[in-house]
Design a protein around this motif. Sequence first.
Motif, short mmCIF file in Angstrom:
data_model
loop_
_atom_site.label_atom_id
_atom_site.label_comp_id
_atom_site.label_asym_id
_atom_site.label_seq_id
_atom_site.Cartn_x
_atom_site.Cartn_y
_atom_site.Cartn_z
N UNK A 1 0.82 -1.21 0.00
CA UNK A 1 0.00 0.00 0.00
C UNK A 1 0.85 1.26 0.00
N UNK A 2 1.95 1.25 0.74
CA UNK A 2 2.81 2.42 0.77
C UNK A 2 3.42 2.69 -0.61
N UNK A 3 3.95 1.66 -1.25
CA UNK A 3 4.52 1.84 -2.59
C UNK A 3 3.46 2.23 -3.60
N UNK A 4 2.25 1.66 -3.48
CA UNK A 4 1.17 1.99 -4.42
C UNK A 4 0.69 3.42 -4.24
N UNK A 5 0.60 3.88 -2.98
CA UNK A 5 0.16 5.26 -2.73
C UNK A 5 1.16 6.25 -3.32
N UNK A 6 2.45 6.00 -3.09
CA UNK A 6 3.47 6.91 -3.64
C UNK A 6 3.43 6.91 -5.16
N UNK B 1 -7.32 6.95 -2.75
CA UNK B 1 -8.07 7.12 -1.51
C UNK B 1 -8.15 5.82 -0.73
N UNK B 2 -8.46 4.73 -1.42
CA UNK B 2 -8.62 3.44 -0.75
C UNK B 2 -7.31 2.93 -0.16
N UNK B 3 -6.24 3.02 -0.93
CA UNK B 3 -4.95 2.52 -0.46
C UNK B 3 -4.42 3.34 0.72
N UNK B 4 -4.70 4.64 0.73
CA UNK B 4 -4.25 5.46 1.86
C UNK B 4 -4.92 5.02 3.16
N UNK B 5 -6.21 4.72 3.09
CA UNK B 5 -6.92 4.26 4.27
C UNK B 5 -6.44 2.88 4.71
N UNK B 6 -6.24 1.98 3.75
CA UNK B 6 -5.78 0.63 4.09
C UNK B 6 -4.37 0.64 4.66
#
Length: 341
Positions: free
Chosen positions: A90-95, A186-191
């Motif tokens: 999730x961290x890599x995907x958000x960035x 939005x979804x990945x930041x919450x997860x």
Amino acid sequence: MDVSAKVTAKTAFLFILPQYNVSVPTADSETVHYHYGPKDLVTILFYIFITIILHAVVQEYILDKISKRLHLSKVKHSKFNESGQLVVFHLSSVIWCFYVVVTEGYLTNPRSLWEDYPHVYLPFQVKFFYLCQLAYWLHALPELYFQKVRKEEVPRQLQYICLYLVHIAGAYLLNLSRLGLILLLLQYSTEFLFHMARLFYFADENNEKLFNAWAAVFGVTRLFILTLAVLAIGFGLARMENQAFDPEKGNFNTLLCRLCVLLLVCAAQAWLMWRFIHSQLRHWREYWNEQSAKRRVPAAPRLPARLIKRESGYHENGVVKAENGTSPRTKKLKSPLRPKC
């Protein structure tokens, strides 16, 4: 040798690089864009194997070493591995997603989410992002076997894996890639916040502040996703002139398709919200049961007001004295056991 090298290079490019590139003329020059096709399955298959390897590296060199120091139970160990892998993803995907959204100008110009639909031709970084996302969630299916996930946990993990695959593949195939990027961000930041809270909780069970922050962000995220989906699909695409169903040109802007997409998004958000409310009510019920159990614990028995005279001592000013003039040591009472939650 040259011919064989060229054949090998073409085969390697089929696995490594996105296919279906098209030169699109611009005001200054030409830019290379991509569209989807059956050859994408080969590229996704290659990156599934790459993701499995990266998954094993993270598990062996990071998560296993941390879990050994924490001395977790089997149940917590399984959840720790799950959250640890998802935190990295999730961290890599958000960035990555934030970088794509900013560089492509989707945040500064929200109207671009539905203008010029269908968005058949994608920039390289957008298509590659979607291919990697599909590869990750497809790799999660065999990982259920490789990680020896407990049978009780398999249905829950299958639910959110399939949910991600349906939404990501739907945005990719229906040419709603721009809207899908914003919703995934939005979804990945919450997860990411949720799984970070779980990791901190496993390290220290008294640390629950991140759970409170996640609970506040969760409801706001659901509201933003629903609002953005209705704005882009229900209003933006509905006002576009071209509303003919034409799969060859990638146009799915019809009333039936829009209703199906909105129904899917709204049903998914309602299901997630229902699970969140159900989980919060269960935790509150357990908390109040624990508090009521503490109140029902019998108080420690008090010592009698009058002490019985013993042969080994005598009374002086209401206090028992030993023969040598010292007070006898009173025996400590054991506190009742704390009830298990």
